[in-house]
Structure formats: structure tokens, C-alpha cells
Write a protein that holds these residues in place. Structure first.
Motif: not given
Length: 125
Positions: A77-88, A99-106
Motif C-alpha cells: 500500500l502506498r504509505a500515508r505520511p503521518g498515519y499508521a496502518y491498522r491491519a484488518p 471483523y474490523a476492516a483495515s484503516r489508517w490512523d493519524r
């Protein structure tokens, strides 16, 4: 023409919701709530490729589709500076699997930003 497209889209969504459709495509910003009585299988072992500049590795996971678990392989996945990726993830809740879907957390606190009253506070508990 755009108004007709919006009305048609709204009508289609209302029809799907009214029929109780169980499969919802997982989109980065969609809330996907799946609650089932069947535990997901153990995660598969994946060989993580060498790091790529500007990308993060999203590990593979199990999704619920058409009444059974389906393995979704890992991907870049393209990185999003300033965000942490949370896997599903799957978690057990009162004998059911949720089930909790993946998300980006600032701020990295684990609370999705759209539900976070203070999305820039990394010290929130």
C-alpha cells in the motif's frame, strides 16, 4: 443527469440494504461490520518481500464472503505520511466473531479518525 445517477445509486443502495445483503466490498474508508459464529482459520504464513520506499506491507488476512472465509493475500500500500496502518482483524465477542476492516490512523491510538474527538493526540488511552 447527475441527479438521476444519484437517485438511482441511492435506490440501489436502499434495495441492497433492505434485502439484508451480507457481502460488502472492503473499502479503505468504509465501515464493515461482520458478526458471525464461525472462527477464521489460522493466518497463512506469508513471505514478506523486501521493503519498498514509499510503501508499507499490508499482511494477508481472512475475509468472510458468501458464507465462508476467503484468504486475501498481502499487498503493498502506498504509505500515508503521518498515519499508521491498522491491519484488518477478527476478535471474539460473546461467542461470535467480529471483523474490523483495515484503516489508517493519524495519531496511532487505534481509534479510527472519523470516530476520534482528538485525532491528533497520540497519548490518548
Amino acid at each position: 443527469m447527475k441527479t438521476i445517477a444519484k437517485i438511482a445509486t441511492s435506490a440501489g443502495v436502499a434495495l441492497i440494504v433492505s434485502l439484508g445483503a451480507m457481502t460488502v466490498p472492503a473499502v479503505a474508508h468504509a465501515d464493515v461490520s461482520i458478526n458471525i459464529g464461525v472462527a477464521p482459520p489460522p493466518p497463512r504464513v506469508e513471505v514478506v518481500p523486501a521493503p519498498r520506499a514509499g510503501y508499507i506491507w499490508a499482511p494477508g488476512h481472512w475475509e468472510w464472503r458468501r458464507d465462508h472465509h476467503v484468504w486475501i493475500g498481502g499487498s503493498w500500500l502506498r504509505a500515508r505520511p503521518g498515519y499508521a496502518y491498522r491491519a484488518p482483524q477478527w476478535r471474539q465477542d460473546h461467542g461470535r466473531w467480529v471483523y474490523a476492516a483495515s484503516r489508517w490512523d493519524r495519531d496511532g491510538d487505534g481509534v479510527p479518525d472519523r470516530h476520534d474527538r482528538r485525532p491528533d493526540n497520540p497519548h490518548r488511552h
